[in-house]
Structure formats: structure tokens, C-alpha cells
Scaffold this motif. Structure first.
Motif, PDB file in Angstrom:
ATOM      1  N   SER A 130     -20.541 -15.422  66.045  1.00 44.30           N
ATOM      2  CA  SER A 130     -19.461 -15.586  65.070  1.00 44.30           C
ATOM      3  C   SER A 130     -19.952 -15.387  63.639  1.00 44.30           C
ATOM      4  O   SER A 130     -19.232 -14.823  62.802  1.00 44.30           O
ATOM      5  CB  SER A 130     -18.821 -16.971  65.217  1.00 44.30           C
ATOM      6  OG  SER A 130     -18.126 -17.071  66.445  1.00 44.30           O
ATOM      7  N   ASP A 131     -21.165 -15.838  63.338  1.00 46.46           N
ATOM      8  CA  ASP A 131     -21.702 -15.657  61.989  1.00 46.46           C
ATOM      9  C   ASP A 131     -21.818 -14.172  61.651  1.00 46.46           C
ATOM     10  O   ASP A 131     -21.512 -13.745  60.534  1.00 46.46           O
ATOM     11  CB  ASP A 131     -23.057 -16.355  61.851  1.00 46.46           C
ATOM     12  CG  ASP A 131     -24.037 -16.003  62.971  1.00 46.46           C
ATOM     13  OD1 ASP A 131     -23.607 -15.518  64.041  1.00 46.46           O
ATOM     14  OD2 ASP A 131     -25.250 -16.233  62.772  1.00 46.46           O
ATOM     15  N   ILE A 134     -18.271 -12.673  60.977  1.00 39.17           N
ATOM     16  CA  ILE A 134     -17.726 -13.096  59.680  1.00 39.17           C
ATOM     17  C   ILE A 134     -18.401 -12.337  58.545  1.00 39.17           C
ATOM     18  O   ILE A 134     -17.742 -11.882  57.597  1.00 39.17           O
ATOM     19  CB  ILE A 134     -17.876 -14.617  59.512  1.00 39.17           C
ATOM     20  CG1 ILE A 134     -16.995 -15.350  60.528  1.00 39.17           C
ATOM     21  CG2 ILE A 134     -17.499 -15.049  58.083  1.00 39.17           C
ATOM     22  CD1 ILE A 134     -17.237 -16.845  60.601  1.00 39.17           C
ATOM     23  N   GLU A 146     -14.765 -17.950  53.048  1.00 36.90           N
ATOM     24  CA  GLU A 146     -13.717 -18.808  53.609  1.00 36.90           C
ATOM     25  C   GLU A 146     -12.563 -17.972  54.159  1.00 36.90           C
ATOM     26  O   GLU A 146     -12.039 -18.249  55.249  1.00 36.90           O
ATOM     27  CB  GLU A 146     -13.210 -19.791  52.554  1.00 36.90           C
ATOM     28  CG  GLU A 146     -14.205 -20.862  52.149  1.00 36.90           C
ATOM     29  CD  GLU A 146     -15.316 -20.336  51.254  1.00 36.90           C
ATOM     30  OE1 GLU A 146     -15.164 -19.229  50.684  1.00 36.90           O
ATOM     31  OE2 GLU A 146     -16.343 -21.033  51.128  1.00 36.90           O
ATOM     32  N   ARG A 149     -13.746 -16.092  57.298  1.00 34.46           N
ATOM     33  CA  ARG A 149     -13.838 -17.020  58.424  1.00 34.46           C
ATOM     34  C   ARG A 149     -12.457 -17.280  59.013  1.00 34.46           C
ATOM     35  O   ARG A 149     -12.276 -17.250  60.242  1.00 34.46           O
ATOM     36  CB  ARG A 149     -14.474 -18.334  57.963  1.00 34.46           C
ATOM     37  CG  ARG A 149     -14.687 -19.392  59.036  1.00 34.46           C
ATOM     38  CD  ARG A 149     -15.337 -20.619  58.398  1.00 34.46           C
ATOM     39  NE  ARG A 149     -15.679 -21.631  59.377  1.00 34.46           N
ATOM     40  CZ  ARG A 149     -14.835 -22.576  59.816  1.00 34.46           C
ATOM     41  NH1 ARG A 149     -13.591 -22.604  59.370  1.00 34.46           N
ATOM     42  NH2 ARG A 149     -15.231 -23.467  60.719  1.00 34.46           N
ATOM     43  N   TYR A 152     -11.254 -14.189  60.877  1.00 29.72           N
ATOM     44  CA  TYR A 152     -11.962 -14.041  62.151  1.00 29.72           C
ATOM     45  C   TYR A 152     -11.409 -14.988  63.200  1.00 29.72           C
ATOM     46  O   TYR A 152     -11.134 -14.578  64.339  1.00 29.72           O
ATOM     47  CB  TYR A 152     -13.449 -14.292  61.932  1.00 29.72           C
ATOM     48  CG  TYR A 152     -14.236 -14.420  63.213  1.00 29.72           C
ATOM     49  CD1 TYR A 152     -14.412 -13.331  64.062  1.00 29.72           C
ATOM     50  CD2 TYR A 152     -14.805 -15.644  63.579  1.00 29.72           C
ATOM     51  CE1 TYR A 152     -15.131 -13.452  65.236  1.00 29.72           C
ATOM     52  CE2 TYR A 152     -15.525 -15.771  64.760  1.00 29.72           C
ATOM     53  CZ  TYR A 152     -15.685 -14.678  65.584  1.00 29.72           C
ATOM     54  OH  TYR A 152     -16.386 -14.799  66.758  1.00 29.72           O
ATOM     55  N   ILE A 153     -11.225 -16.245  62.846  1.00 31.35           N
ATOM     56  CA  ILE A 153     -10.703 -17.225  63.798  1.00 31.35           C
ATOM     57  C   ILE A 153      -9.302 -16.825  64.255  1.00 31.35           C
ATOM     58  O   ILE A 153      -8.993 -16.832  65.461  1.00 31.35           O
ATOM     59  CB  ILE A 153     -10.693 -18.632  63.176  1.00 31.35           C
ATOM     60  CG1 ILE A 153     -12.129 -19.108  62.918  1.00 31.35           C
ATOM     61  CG2 ILE A 153      -9.959 -19.620  64.078  1.00 31.35           C
ATOM     62  CD1 ILE A 153     -12.208 -20.411  62.130  1.00 31.35           C
ATOM     63  N   TYR A 175     -13.528 -20.811  72.354  1.00 27.03           N
ATOM     64  CA  TYR A 175     -14.547 -21.471  71.535  1.00 27.03           C
ATOM     65  C   TYR A 175     -15.329 -20.397  70.786  1.00 27.03           C
ATOM     66  O   TYR A 175     -15.958 -19.534  71.409  1.00 27.03           O
ATOM     67  CB  TYR A 175     -15.500 -22.289  72.404  1.00 27.03           C
ATOM     68  CG  TYR A 175     -14.860 -23.406  73.173  1.00 27.03           C
ATOM     69  CD1 TYR A 175     -14.817 -24.704  72.667  1.00 27.03           C
ATOM     70  CD2 TYR A 175     -14.306 -23.171  74.437  1.00 27.03           C
ATOM     71  CE1 TYR A 175     -14.240 -25.741  73.387  1.00 27.03           C
ATOM     72  CE2 TYR A 175     -13.728 -24.196  75.161  1.00 27.03           C
ATOM     73  CZ  TYR A 175     -13.698 -25.480  74.636  1.00 27.03           C
ATOM     74  OH  TYR A 175     -13.130 -26.499  75.364  1.00 27.03           O
ATOM     75  N   ILE A 196     -18.137 -23.544  63.707  1.00 33.31           N
ATOM     76  CA  ILE A 196     -16.693 -23.397  63.974  1.00 33.31           C
ATOM     77  C   ILE A 196     -16.319 -24.344  65.108  1.00 33.31           C
ATOM     78  O   ILE A 196     -15.801 -25.423  64.879  1.00 33.31           O
ATOM     79  CB  ILE A 196     -16.318 -21.934  64.295  1.00 33.31           C
ATOM     80  CG1 ILE A 196     -16.763 -21.001  63.156  1.00 33.31           C
ATOM     81  CG2 ILE A 196     -14.805 -21.817  64.511  1.00 33.31           C
ATOM     82  CD1 ILE A 196     -16.432 -19.541  63.403  1.00 33.31           C
ATOM     83  N   HIS A 197     -16.621 -23.955  66.357  1.00 27.05           N
ATOM     84  CA  HIS A 197     -16.231 -24.771  67.510  1.00 27.05           C
ATOM     85  C   HIS A 197     -17.428 -25.276  68.307  1.00 27.05           C
ATOM     86  O   HIS A 197     -17.273 -25.696  69.453  1.00 27.05           O
ATOM     87  CB  HIS A 197     -15.324 -23.965  68.445  1.00 27.05           C
ATOM     88  CG  HIS A 197     -14.045 -23.508  67.815  1.00 27.05           C
ATOM     89  ND1 HIS A 197     -13.488 -22.273  68.067  1.00 27.05           N
ATOM     90  CD2 HIS A 197     -13.213 -24.124  66.935  1.00 27.05           C
ATOM     91  CE1 HIS A 197     -12.368 -22.145  67.380  1.00 27.05           C
ATOM     92  NE2 HIS A 197     -12.178 -23.244  66.680  1.00 27.05           N
TER      93      HIS A 197
END
Length: 212
Positions: A130-131, A134, A146, A149, A152-153, A175, A196-197
Motif C-alpha cells: 500500500s505504501d 500511495i 493524505e 491515501r 487509494y483506499i 485489508y 491503514i488496516h
């Protein structure tokens, strides 16, 4: 007098598979769950190409992680088509499975989820790196971290929601994680800007172990 500890029964482990398409981050995330970096001698092998062959088992010695982890070779290749993957790797022996998706939800992901559900094996849908994703949004659009992020989510969750619906599967949460944040969390540290999750996934995996 009490009995000696040497007579205690062996600890019962739950069998947890980490699966997904090739290069979806399976081995890296499994290492992070175990509190290991790729350089640790007991870590699962990671690399720029698919490095997992067959199924590799790693018993977790930590008291609060009663798991035998299984690093399973990636599917959706000519040598490991999704249709035969579940049976060829004997995934019916596992208690639950983390299914890592790559850039988007695929038919092969849906195939594996259906096969797991047909055998009453619970699944967790996970997207790693995920990093990295983003940072790509930041680089491509110039958005703030921000905003990138949040984008992306939103897009990742919608992709999985739509994918599950397209293949007539019940809704499941996604997740979103990265291995660095998971490793920090397992080690008792927090990465406020990188998580994140991870906490929810770790909590739900451990809760599943109590439920089983």
C-alpha cells in the motif's frame, strides 16, 4: 504436587495459508506477521521474481500466535492455473487463508475464494504494498499524501466490492496493508503515517484463532 511442564501436551496450532497471484507480496507479509525481516535466517525467501515453490510451513513459536503459517506458491500462471490450484496444494487442510490480491481483483482471485467457501474455509482479502501504491499516486498526480491515501483506499475498496459482485460472491472487507507497518505493529511500534488496516487485520486474524 503439580505435574512437570515436560509432561504438558504439545501446543495445538491453527493452519493459516498465505496465498495469492504471483508477486502479490505473500512471503513479505508472512515474514512481517512473524516479526521477521527478509534477512532473518528463519524468514521466508523473497525476491524480485516468484521465489516460493510448492508450500512451505513455518511454525510460530510465540505464545500469542498459535499458528503454523503456510507460504503457498503463487497462482494464475501457466504452471499453476487457478482452477486446479486449491486441490493441487491441498488447501482443504487449512483453517483459514489470507488471499493477497495484486493491482486489482481478478477472476482467479474469485475462483480461489469460491473454492475456499465451498470447503467452509474462511478467507481474508488483503492487498499489500500500500505504501508503494500511495507514493505512485503522489508522484503521478502531485496530490498530497493524505489525498493520495484517501484516493487509494477508496479506489481499492470499490474495486474489490465490484469484483465480488461481478463474480456473485458475498461481500467481504478488504485489508490494505504494507509489510513495514505490519512488522512495526507486531514489534509493538506504530507508524502513524504508514498504517491503514494493519491493526484490524492482525486483530481479526488473532480473533479468528480464538473462534476456531
Amino acid at each position: 504436587m503439580g505435574q512437570s511442564n515436560s509432561s504438558e501436551a504439545p501446543r495445538k496450532l491453527l493452519h493459516v495459508g498465505v496465498s495469492g497471484v504471483v508477486k502479490s507480496g505473500k512471503s513479505s507479509l508472512l515474514n512481517s506477521f512473524r516479526g521477521l525481516t527478509p534477512r532473518d535466517p528463519n524468514a521466508a525467501m523473497v525476491g524480485s521474481c516468484e521465489t516460493t515453490i510448492g508450500v512451505n510451513r513455518y511454525n510460530d513459536a510465540r505464545y500469542d500466535y498459535p499458528f503454523a503459517w503456510y507460504d503457498i506458491a503463487g497462482f494464475d500462471t501457466a504452471s499453476a492455473p487457478a482452477d486446479n490450484y486449491f486441490h493441487n496444494h491441498r488447501l482443504c487442510t487449512l483453517n483459514f487463508i489470507l488471499i493477497l490480491i495484486k493491482d486489482s481483483f481478478r477472476e482467479s482471485d474469485a475462483t480461489l475464494i469460491k473454492q475456499c467457501h465451498n470447503h467452509s474455509i474462511p478467507t481474508f482479502i488483503v492487498r499489500s504494498f500500500s505504501d508503494h501504491h500511495i507514493r505512485n499516486i503522489v508522484d503521478d498526480s502531485g496530490a498530497s499524501y493524505e489525498d493520495a491515501r484517501a484516493e487509494y483506499i477508496r479506489d481499492a475498496e470499490e474495486n474489490v466490492r465490484q469484483g465480488l459482485a461481478d463474480f456473485q460472491l458475498n461481500g467481504q472487507r478488504l485489508y490494505l496493508v504494507n509489510r513495514h507497518a505490519m512488522l512495526a505493529l507486531v514489534g509493538g511500534r506504530i507508524m502513524p503515517n504508514g498504517m491503514i488496516h494493519e491493526a484490524e487485520l492482525l486483530r481479526d486474524v488473532k480473533e479468528r484463532s480464538r473462534w476456531r
